[in-house]
Design an enzyme around this catalytic site. Sequence first.
Site, PDB file in Angstrom:
ATOM      1  N   ASP A  41       0.706  -1.145  -0.099  1.00  0.00           N
ATOM      2  CA  ASP A  41       0.175   0.084   0.207  1.00  0.00           C
ATOM      3  C   ASP A  41       0.940   1.337  -0.073  1.00  0.00           C
ATOM      4  O   ASP A  41       1.045   2.002   1.063  1.00  0.00           O
ATOM      5  CB  ASP A  41      -0.630  -0.270   1.213  1.00  0.00           C
ATOM      6  CG  ASP A  41      -1.868   1.062   1.261  1.00  0.00           C
ATOM      7  OD1 ASP A  41      -2.046   1.795   0.221  1.00  0.00           O
ATOM      8  OD2 ASP A  41      -2.423   1.525   2.303  1.00  0.00           O
ATOM      9  N   HIS A  81      34.352 -24.462  18.781  1.00  0.00           N
ATOM     10  CA  HIS A  81      35.869 -24.277  18.671  1.00  0.00           C
ATOM     11  C   HIS A  81      36.136 -22.620  18.608  1.00  0.00           C
ATOM     12  O   HIS A  81      35.494 -21.893  18.043  1.00  0.00           O
ATOM     13  CB  HIS A  81      36.438 -24.855  17.319  1.00  0.00           C
ATOM     14  CG  HIS A  81      37.620 -24.499  16.831  1.00  0.00           C
ATOM     15  ND1 HIS A  81      38.132 -23.739  15.775  1.00  0.00           N
ATOM     16  CD2 HIS A  81      38.808 -24.838  17.325  1.00  0.00           C
ATOM     17  CE1 HIS A  81      39.563 -23.564  15.814  1.00  0.00           C
ATOM     18  NE2 HIS A  81      39.874 -24.252  16.733  1.00  0.00           N
ATOM     19  N   ASN A  82      37.314 -22.393  19.374  1.00  0.00           N
ATOM     20  CA  ASN A  82      37.646 -21.016  19.726  1.00  0.00           C
ATOM     21  C   ASN A  82      36.427 -20.047  19.847  1.00  0.00           C
ATOM     22  O   ASN A  82      36.254 -19.239  19.071  1.00  0.00           O
ATOM     23  CB  ASN A  82      38.448 -20.490  18.147  1.00  0.00           C
ATOM     24  CG  ASN A  82      39.712 -21.038  18.250  1.00  0.00           C
ATOM     25  OD1 ASN A  82      40.229 -21.794  19.066  1.00  0.00           O
ATOM     26  ND2 ASN A  82      40.600 -20.735  17.160  1.00  0.00           N
ATOM     27  N   GLU A 100      35.510 -23.291  24.268  1.00  0.00           N
ATOM     28  CA  GLU A 100      36.945 -23.362  24.276  1.00  0.00           C
ATOM     29  C   GLU A 100      37.490 -21.913  24.718  1.00  0.00           C
ATOM     30  O   GLU A 100      37.120 -20.973  24.355  1.00  0.00           O
ATOM     31  CB  GLU A 100      37.724 -23.728  22.947  1.00  0.00           C
ATOM     32  CG  GLU A 100      38.909 -23.776  22.992  1.00  0.00           C
ATOM     33  CD  GLU A 100      39.587 -24.156  21.438  1.00  0.00           C
ATOM     34  OE1 GLU A 100      41.099 -24.527  21.404  1.00  0.00           O
ATOM     35  OE2 GLU A 100      38.830 -24.102  20.491  1.00  0.00           O
ATOM     36  N   ASP A 108      41.296 -20.019  25.043  1.00  0.00           N
ATOM     37  CA  ASP A 108      42.852 -20.162  24.933  1.00  0.00           C
ATOM     38  C   ASP A 108      43.276 -19.081  25.724  1.00  0.00           C
ATOM     39  O   ASP A 108      42.853 -17.630  25.649  1.00  0.00           O
ATOM     40  CB  ASP A 108      43.206 -19.721  23.382  1.00  0.00           C
ATOM     41  CG  ASP A 108      43.078 -20.699  22.429  1.00  0.00           C
ATOM     42  OD1 ASP A 108      42.466 -21.841  22.954  1.00  0.00           O
ATOM     43  OD2 ASP A 108      43.177 -20.686  21.109  1.00  0.00           O
ATOM     44  N   HIS A 136      43.390 -15.542  20.164  1.00  0.00           N
ATOM     45  CA  HIS A 136      43.799 -16.788  19.262  1.00  0.00           C
ATOM     46  C   HIS A 136      45.389 -16.392  19.197  1.00  0.00           C
ATOM     47  O   HIS A 136      45.802 -15.417  18.457  1.00  0.00           O
ATOM     48  CB  HIS A 136      43.294 -16.710  17.758  1.00  0.00           C
ATOM     49  CG  HIS A 136      43.400 -17.983  17.177  1.00  0.00           C
ATOM     50  ND1 HIS A 136      43.310 -18.069  15.918  1.00  0.00           N
ATOM     51  CD2 HIS A 136      43.849 -19.297  17.756  1.00  0.00           C
ATOM     52  CE1 HIS A 136      43.521 -19.430  15.551  1.00  0.00           C
ATOM     53  NE2 HIS A 136      44.205 -19.851  16.811  1.00  0.00           N
ATOM     54  N   GLU A 194      42.843 -24.172  26.972  1.00  0.00           N
ATOM     55  CA  GLU A 194      44.421 -24.293  26.163  1.00  0.00           C
ATOM     56  C   GLU A 194      45.036 -23.392  26.847  1.00  0.00           C
ATOM     57  O   GLU A 194      44.948 -22.133  26.645  1.00  0.00           O
ATOM     58  CB  GLU A 194      44.324 -23.984  24.685  1.00  0.00           C
ATOM     59  CG  GLU A 194      45.354 -24.471  24.002  1.00  0.00           C
ATOM     60  CD  GLU A 194      45.253 -24.460  22.549  1.00  0.00           C
ATOM     61  OE1 GLU A 194      46.215 -23.478  21.915  1.00  0.00           O
ATOM     62  OE2 GLU A 194      44.222 -24.534  21.830  1.00  0.00           O
TER      63      GLU A 194
END
Length: 743
Positions: free
Chosen positions: A144, A293-294, A323, A325, A338, A372
């Site tokens: 419209d 992961h990460n 995870e 690190d 990382h 880690e």
Amino acid sequence: MYDNSLPLFSGIQGDDNLQSMLVGTVMRKIKSRTWKKQRYFKLQDDCMTIWYKSKKAVSVSDVEAIREGHQSEVLLSIADEFPAERCFTLVFRGRRGNLDLVAESAEEAQTWIRGMRKLIENLENMGEREKLDQWIGDWFKKADKNNDGRMNFKEVRDLLKMMNVDMNEHHAHRLFTMADKSQSGTLEDDEFVFFYKMLTQREDVLRVFQEYSVDGQKLSQSDLEDFLREEQLGGGQPPPSDTGTWTMMNAMTFDGFLMYLGSAEGSIFNPQQRGVYQDMSQPLCHYFISSSHNTYLMEDQLRGQSSVEGYIRALNRGCRCVEVDCWDGANGEPIVYHGHTFTSKILFKDVVNAVSNYAFKVSEYPVILSIENHCSIEQQRVMAQHLNHILGDKLLKSTLDGKAPIGLPSPEDLKGKILLKAKKIGGLEESFNGMVEDSLTGEVSDEDEVAEIDEDNLHREAIHRRVKKSKQRLSKELSDCVVYCKSVHFSSFKHSRIHSKFYEVASFTESKARKHLREAGAEFVHHNSRQLTRVYPSGFRTDSSNFNPQEMWNAGCQIVALNFQTAGEGMDLNDGLFSQNGHCGYVLKPSFMREVEKRFDPEMPQKRNGYRPVILNIQVISGQQLPKVNIKEDSIVDPLVRVEVHGVPMDQAKQETRYIENNGFNPVWYDTLRFTIHTPELAMVRFVVEDYDKTSKNDFVGQYTLPLSCMQQGYRHIHLLSKDGTSIPPSSLFVHIRITGLE
């Protein structure tokens, strides 16, 4: 006028929060410590959209949750400037960034927090019919253009294009004239609804309805029971009489039948397997565990942003292994990022706080923190302090009964507990017979992901020299936080069979895991019936892409870690597998993968005891209101459906329907695809809709993935999901499913 004030919002007059939101409020939109801009936010009359600045809009249906206070990194960064009671965050579905807001007062913040929660709750409680009305209303508003509450023929023609319908002018005009009962040359109110209903006439469902209806007008109770028994193979209960699908005479109309087939009962996913239905009292190693992961990365692996939000999002998706690190940071505070890359850094204690707050919001089953550790002894002690102080009783610090254990506990035993997976000085037994010396440190060999990545790169000599001389010192305080998940180096299956302990966890890159799978599949499955294994993406995947997790599940690997931030086939399969069993992040492995004395080789499924292959027949009948993929006004989708079976190597298969030219609105195929499946217990089925393109790669339209074991037979709707895994109603496929034994 087309009235889009749904029964859904009938309580709006009495709701002060919603009334204030309709008037609108000035709030600050915060993007960073330095980007803070005032914007005027206003709820629109449809109670479905919030406008701010130059017509930017937020759709209420895209908002997953409201967080109060400083509950995002951005708001935490300005906590010294604005008090928590004025701050809140809108969290969106999928992978879209949050919207962080600061109201002028605590009362105003509460108005929006309570009002938004009310709107979200109303949406969640909406029935199928109301959702359809909502959808029709949305289209009406889009079409419209001059906002006069009625639609002329040109607006209708433009609307058809927007809706993915390629219809010749003559046919469109005929429908328009039939709907324009008032003969005003425009469609308003019920006329537009009637036009839409004609447009979406479901001939495919009408065929089925008429086949089972004695008079072609309605289904009696016994007609419906015949249909449920013969077609749906008993899958699904007749709807109760108060759902609006029955007439006064206890008969079902065609509209009722259509609603029933569009409901959860008529969906391809068996509703009985949505909640927790599996035995949760088996050892941890007998489950597939949803794993990330990460987890701290929001983008790629080299220069992407690290964020606590990564943990919150993964945990809210039912992920049970995240995870972390850890590296030495400034001021004695360990950081997470990382290593050796340009990714940004966050504090370890902020990660632990986020895990503490969000670990058990969607699942009460245990969370594993995969650590880690690259920290010095001093900062390892700080890590242990944070874990103990922040997690308190949630952190598992000793075996469950205080005795030397003989096997892994179950998810049921570990409800509400957070487990640390990391290196440990000595073994679990020694802590019971006083063997661990009271020295404050110990030495462990240092095999971390960095070493594994180099090995992937085949720099053999360099890596061997490095691993040999690399010994890492470990603080006793951090070591003591590890109970059932001691990270160890893997030598061989033979070595593990003789020497390894049930609480030891080996980690493999995807390439290492593949090598073991090829060389000793049955050994790998056997190893995983006794202890946990973690598999993670190769170091080459700097773009955060994912491998296919199915390969690893075929070997019984439990902790198959994926980049949750990256949409695509890998995450579709992960979402599909864990969409059963209450989204709790744990799925029981098939019995032949749990029994230590039985040998299952994924390469030779026909050799196992109890081998029962099946034939899966899928008739792809039709599609409904597929989303536009190409924004260009004139482009209409040319859809095809690909069905993929993911399972043991013998079961991997893909088949496609024809493509239908220029019809994303209601394409009809009636194409039958047939698969032989040798290990149905492990098979996943992925439905992908694509826009066919003869000159380049097809565009993705939508997908849906589920375990074969959760599939209902008969006539079923598949409610499609976007690339991000969020729902895109009312886009669906209509199919007929038959699963038969291979005679």
